[in-house]
Design a protein around this motif. Structure first.
Motif: not given
Length: 514
Positions: A1-7, A25-36
């Motif tokens: 989702x984050x990559x798609x929004x950034x693109x 999108x950057x926020x979603x990427x940060x959240x995805x790293x935190x989820x991992x």
């Protein structure tokens, strides 16, 4: 989702929506790293220990339960054999009895082992509950981190929304629109008026004839998108867009608060007193409403001067414009609405006819004159009636009235004598009709006149102003003069005084009121 929004944000470019997509999108990427990180920690500290407890202890319980069941079956089988041999008094009964005792001991051992494993599992209950508690703590920490990331993004999104000028203009409050764009005149009002001034001021039926609904919708949404180009639209579509903008304002240009005051002033029968009352109500308008009303009224006044070509005099323009400048919040009966609409049109007619009387000097307009048309910039040929000057004396006002009115009568008589070739002094009917016609030719308040001579080129005035939202530097917004402080209403125009001169007909000595 984050990559798609950034693109998608990079594709849109530096727009408000594109910037917002990149931020989120950057926020979603940060959240995805935190989820991992959360999932890895959950696996090591909760799931794996819980699986060890469940797998090991449950396996022991299952194994001991199976042994207990097998021992019970063996014990029951040997007991049945022993009972059958005991009834027959068989010598083998003693041997079977010893097997039964061994089976009973094995069953009891299996039973004790199963109970031990069961109690061991129950003793680990608190450990398993602690692991579940730790799982909840990890989830709370994960959601708090995600909340912090989103809360950090939100101020940047708010800043993007507050600083952008890309927002709809239709249906937006006038003060908010002017504050955001840094303008003094509304974008739609200025652009439409300038486009019509360039080459459409002699279009027949302007503001009266309806435009195509599809073209009007296209122009409206192009204004809202900030990508308007008026060169490809016909004048009726431009005029319709201007009327629709005025009609969709949350608060009418003449304001709801002054609605009753406007209608009360317009209902006065004597024209001089009516103009005074309207001038007083006009002074109560907010500054931004007053400046935009002034700009619009001078444009409509210029348009009414071409009524021979457009078939739209001040009265006809007021009929279609008046209901878009003022309306009531309260819905009334049909008859009441018809009466109010007539008053709204009368208000607009007075403002258009006597624009100089109400607003002073006309705003400077920076447009290139059409090669076959005259410039539409105005300079007063006579000193206008200023609203804030001291009141004129009654004697001077009466003298001015006589000069203006008798000049009008002399022109009518000369025209009648040239056409008929006869002396009009001997024809009371002709003289009476000419005097009646002279009273309907022009409004008596001081009017603006064009300072354009036939054989001299016109020079358009220029005025510096901020750029329009579309970046068009050729149409700056006019800078109106500072608004004076309200004072007492000015004296009514000379032609509306109570003392009206009279002229006697040559034959019957009858007085005809001018």
């Amino acid at each position: 989702l984050g990559n798609g929004m950034i693109e998608a944000g990079q594709t849109l470019g530096p727009t408000v929506f594109g910037n917002t997509l990149r931020l989120v999108g950057q926020g979603e990427l940060d959240i995805s790293l935190q989820v991992a990180d959360y999932e890895q920690c959950m696996e090591e500290t909760v799931i794996r220990p819980l699986n060890i407890i469940l797998e090991e202890e449950l396996k022991k319980l299952e194994k001991s339960k199976k042994k207990l069941s097998s021992a019970r079956v063996d014990m029951d089988s040997i007991r049945n054999r022993y009972q059958s041999l005991q009834d027959k008094f068989s010598p083998k009964a003693e041997a079977i009895k010893s097997e039964l005792d061994q089976a009973i001991n094995r069953f009891e051992q299996c039973q004790d082992a199963y109970a031990t494993n069961l109690f061991t599992f129950l003793s680990r209950e608190r450990d398993m509950a602690a692991l579940v508690h730790k799982m909840v703590v990890l989830q709370i920490s994960r959601h708090n981190q995600a909340l912090g990331i989103l809360q950090g993004i939100l101020p940047h999104i708010d800043k993007e929304l507050d600083e952008t000028n890309d927002r709809p203009v239709y249906g937006q409050p006038l003060s908010e629109h002017l504050q955001i764009t840094g303008r003094t005149i509304s974008y739609v009002i200025e652009e439409c008026c300038l486009a019509l001034r360039e080459k459409w001021m002699d279009t027949e039926g302007l503001f009266r004839l309806a435009a195509s609904a599809a073209k009007l919708k296209l122009l409206k949404y192009s204004f809202d998108a900030g990508c308007v180009e008026l060169n490809g639209h016909d004048p009726h579509t431009i005029a319709g867009a201007l009327k629709q903008y005025l009609r969709e304002l949350p608060v009418p240009l003449l304001t709801f608060e002054l609605c009753s005051a406007w209608t009360a002033a317009a209902g006065i029968g004597e024209e001089g007193e009516r103009l005074q009352r309207l001038w007083t109500v006009k002074e109560k308008l907010p500054k931004e409403n007053l400046e935009n009303l002034k700009y619009l009224m001078f444009f409509l006044s210029d348009l009414s001067e071409n009524h021979e070509q457009t078939k739209m005099n001040a009265y006809n323009i007021a009929i279609v414009i008046g209901p878009n400048l003022l309306w009531s919040k309260v819905e009334g009966s049909v008859s009441g609405l018809v009466g109010e609409t007539a008053l709204y049109s009368r208000i607009a007619e007075c403002l258009i006819k006597h624009s100089t009387y109400f607003f002073g000097e006309a705003p400077s307009i920076d447009i290139t004159p059409h090669p076959v048309k005259q410039s539409y910039s105005h300079t007063p040929s006579v000193p206008p009636l200023k609203p804030l000057e001291p009141q004129l004396s009654e004697e001077s006002t009466d003298n001015n009235s006589e000069v203006v009115d008798f000049a009008c009568v002399d022109r009518r008589r000369s025209n009648t004598s040239e056409e008929g070739g006869e002396n009009t002094d001997d024809s009371p009917t002709t003289s009476h009709q000419s005097l009646q016609d002279s009273t309907h030719e022009k409004p008596t308040p001081p009017r603006r006149t064009k300072s354009v001579r036939k054989n001299e080129p016109t020079t358009p005035t220029t005025a510096s102003s901020p750029k329009t939202p579309t970046g068009r530097p050729t149409r700056p917004a006019p800078q109106p003069p500072p608004r004076p402080k309200p004072r007492h209403p000015p004296p009514s125009p000379p032609a509306f005084k109570d003392k009206i001169p009279s002229v006697k007909n040559g034959t019957n000595n009858e007085e005809t009121i001018l």
